[in-house]
Design a protein around this motif. Sequence first.
Motif, PDB file in Angstrom:
ATOM      1  N   ARG A  93       0.653  -1.007   0.102  1.00  0.00           N
ATOM      2  CA  ARG A  93      -0.022  -0.074   0.058  1.00  0.00           C
ATOM      3  C   ARG A  93       0.741   1.190   0.072  1.00  0.00           C
ATOM      4  NH1 ARG A  93      -4.747  -1.519   4.000  1.00  0.00           N
ATOM      5  NH2 ARG A  93      -5.675  -3.263   3.194  1.00  0.00           N
ATOM      6  N   ARG A 102     -11.940  13.643   4.475  1.00  0.00           N
ATOM      7  CA  ARG A 102     -12.660  12.619   4.652  1.00  0.00           C
ATOM      8  C   ARG A 102     -14.283  12.855   4.175  1.00  0.00           C
ATOM      9  NH1 ARG A 102     -13.107   7.249   4.777  1.00  0.00           N
ATOM     10  NH2 ARG A 102     -14.620   6.692   6.152  1.00  0.00           N
ATOM     11  N   SER A 141     -13.728   6.785  -5.224  1.00  0.00           N
ATOM     12  CA  SER A 141     -14.167   5.829  -4.304  1.00  0.00           C
ATOM     13  C   SER A 141     -14.597   4.560  -5.118  1.00  0.00           C
ATOM     14  CB  SER A 141     -15.507   6.319  -3.555  1.00  0.00           C
ATOM     15  OG  SER A 141     -16.555   7.277  -4.329  1.00  0.00           O
ATOM     16  N   GLU A 195      -6.097   8.983   0.476  1.00  0.00           N
ATOM     17  CA  GLU A 195      -6.308   7.929   1.360  1.00  0.00           C
ATOM     18  C   GLU A 195      -8.089   7.864   1.784  1.00  0.00           C
ATOM     19  OE1 GLU A 195      -3.860   7.889   4.734  1.00  0.00           O
ATOM     20  OE2 GLU A 195      -1.925   8.021   3.659  1.00  0.00           O
ATOM     21  N   ALA A 196      -8.626   8.934   1.743  1.00  0.00           N
ATOM     22  CA  ALA A 196      -9.792   8.968   2.108  1.00  0.00           C
ATOM     23  C   ALA A 196     -10.803   8.588   0.887  1.00  0.00           C
ATOM     24  CB  ALA A 196     -10.237  10.508   2.628  1.00  0.00           C
ATOM     25  N   GLN A 197     -10.562   8.668  -0.064  1.00  0.00           N
ATOM     26  CA  GLN A 197     -11.079   8.275  -1.140  1.00  0.00           C
ATOM     27  C   GLN A 197     -11.031   6.779  -1.220  1.00  0.00           C
ATOM     28  OE1 GLN A 197     -13.426   9.688  -3.414  1.00  0.00           O
ATOM     29  NE2 GLN A 197     -13.061  11.762  -3.151  1.00  0.00           N
ATOM     30  N   ILE A 198      -9.793   6.298  -1.202  1.00  0.00           N
ATOM     31  CA  ILE A 198      -9.588   4.777  -1.139  1.00  0.00           C
ATOM     32  C   ILE A 198     -10.186   3.983  -0.241  1.00  0.00           C
ATOM     33  CG2 ILE A 198      -7.713   3.157  -1.027  1.00  0.00           C
ATOM     34  CD1 ILE A 198      -7.766   4.081  -3.813  1.00  0.00           C
ATOM     35  N   GLN A 199     -10.278   4.863   1.346  1.00  0.00           N
ATOM     36  CA  GLN A 199     -11.046   3.838   2.095  1.00  0.00           C
ATOM     37  C   GLN A 199     -12.560   4.041   2.022  1.00  0.00           C
ATOM     38  OE1 GLN A 199      -9.529   2.881   4.945  1.00  0.00           O
ATOM     39  NE2 GLN A 199     -11.558   1.718   4.942  1.00  0.00           N
ATOM     40  N   GLU A 200     -13.044   4.994   1.348  1.00  0.00           N
ATOM     41  CA  GLU A 200     -14.481   4.915   0.845  1.00  0.00           C
ATOM     42  C   GLU A 200     -14.710   3.808  -0.164  1.00  0.00           C
ATOM     43  OE1 GLU A 200     -17.299   6.456   1.849  1.00  0.00           O
ATOM     44  OE2 GLU A 200     -16.148   7.240   3.415  1.00  0.00           O
ATOM     45  N   ARG A 220     -12.870   0.977  -0.674  1.00  0.00           N
ATOM     46  CA  ARG A 220     -12.500  -0.292   0.267  1.00  0.00           C
ATOM     47  C   ARG A 220     -13.683  -0.701   1.018  1.00  0.00           C
ATOM     48  NH1 ARG A 220      -6.364   0.890   1.810  1.00  0.00           N
ATOM     49  NH2 ARG A 220      -5.401   0.067  -0.033  1.00  0.00           N
ATOM     50  N   ASP A 221     -14.505   0.373   1.583  1.00  0.00           N
ATOM     51  CA  ASP A 221     -15.765   0.309   2.308  1.00  0.00           C
ATOM     52  C   ASP A 221     -16.955  -0.197   1.320  1.00  0.00           C
ATOM     53  OD1 ASP A 221     -14.092   0.615   4.526  1.00  0.00           O
ATOM     54  OD2 ASP A 221     -14.849   2.440   5.017  1.00  0.00           O
ATOM     55  N   TYR A 261      -7.593  -2.125  -4.106  1.00  0.00           N
ATOM     56  CA  TYR A 261      -7.379  -0.544  -4.233  1.00  0.00           C
ATOM     57  C   TYR A 261      -6.084  -0.256  -3.413  1.00  0.00           C
ATOM     58  CZ  TYR A 261     -12.151  -0.026  -5.626  1.00  0.00           C
ATOM     59  OH  TYR A 261     -13.356  -0.233  -5.964  1.00  0.00           O
TER      60      TYR A 261
END
Length: 351
Positions: free
Chosen positions: A34, A89, A132, A153-158, A160-161, A170
Motif C-alpha cells: 500500500r 474525509r 471511491s 487515502e480518504a477516497q480509497i477508504q471509501e 474499500r468500504d 485498491y
Amino acid sequence: MSVGSSLWNLSSGFCPPTPPWLGRGSRGAALPRRAGGTGGGVGPPSLSPAFPFVPAPQLWTGRCWELLVRVLPTVPGQPSMATQMFEGRQHAVVYQKYRFAPGKELQQAILSYLQEKKVIPAELAVDVGCGSGQGTHFLGEHFKKVVGTDISEAQIQEARDTPCTPNISYLVCPAEELPFQDASVDVLTSFTAAHWFDIAKFMREAERVVKPGGCVALSTYTVDMSLRYGDCSEKLTKIFRECWDTILKYAHNRLKYVLEDYKEIFEALPFPDKKRITDIYDQIPMTVEGVVGYMESASPYQTFMKNDPKAATSLLQETEKRMLEAMGVSSRETPVEFWVRHVCVLGCKGC
C-alpha cells in the motif's frame, strides 16, 4: 445515490486488500503493498423529444466558451497541487454517495474499442484516480484483476468500504508514480480524473506500464448537463445551470482541460494509434437529492464552502427548493433524468 448496484452485480463482501503481485515503481524501487502518499462517437442527440438533451445556453458555447477557458482563475484558498482536491474525509463520503458511475453509452464506447484492439479478455486493468471506485466496478466485470489507485487515502477508504467483486483491489499512490512493473498492464483507465494529473509525468508512466498492444481510456463528463422531468425540463435545466454557474466561479484552472474536451490530453498521449470521441451522451438515473448531492460533491463547491460556507449551503438549499417547486412535487426522492455528455480519449500502444 449509491454506487451502481442496479448496473453491476456486486458480491456481498468488501474489497480485499492490495494483492502481493504488484511490481516496482518507475524508478525500479520496490514499493510496499500500500504505497503512501476526434473521432466519431455514438451519435449526437437530436433535439426531438425522443432524445431529451437540452442544448447548452449561449454562455457555454462558441466565443463565450473560449473566453471562459482562457480566464478561469485559480481561486484563492485552492491548493496549489490539483491532486489534493479530494482528500478530505467528509468530501470523500459525499463523493461516494452522489458521484455516478460511467453511463452505458460510455461503457460501450470503451468496450467496443478494446474489442476492436483485441485487448479483451485480458489479465490486468488499472483505474487511475479511481476516487471511491465508481468506474473501477465497471472494469471488474471484464478483467481478471482490477486495481483502482488514488492519491487520496480518504477516497480509497471509501472505495474499500464499498461492496465489490473479489477481483477488485485498491491502493493509495500518485497517478505519476504507479507501482506496476514495466509493460505489465493491459488496460489503463481514468474516469473524470486525468485533468487533475501532471499530464506529462502521467503520460510517461502510461507508456511505461502499458503492455505492447495494451490500451488507454481516459474519459470525463463535461459541463454539458441537462435535466428532464415532464413538461418542465427546460425550466429545470435553467435552475440547475444557474446554480452550476455560481459553483464554477470557484473552479480550479485545470477545468480548462474539460472545457476543451480533453484536446490537450489527447495530444499528449504518446501512442500514435489513438482517437478522441466528444459526443457520447448518457442518461443517468437520479433523484432531486442526487442532482443536488452531485453538485455538493464537485471540487468547486467544496472550495466555495471553504470560502463562504453560509452562501454555499444556502445556494444548494435554494436550488433544491426551486427544483421541487418547478416540478410540482415535495419529495426530494422524486426521480429525474440527468443527461450528460462524455469525452473519451482512447489509445493503443504499438507492439
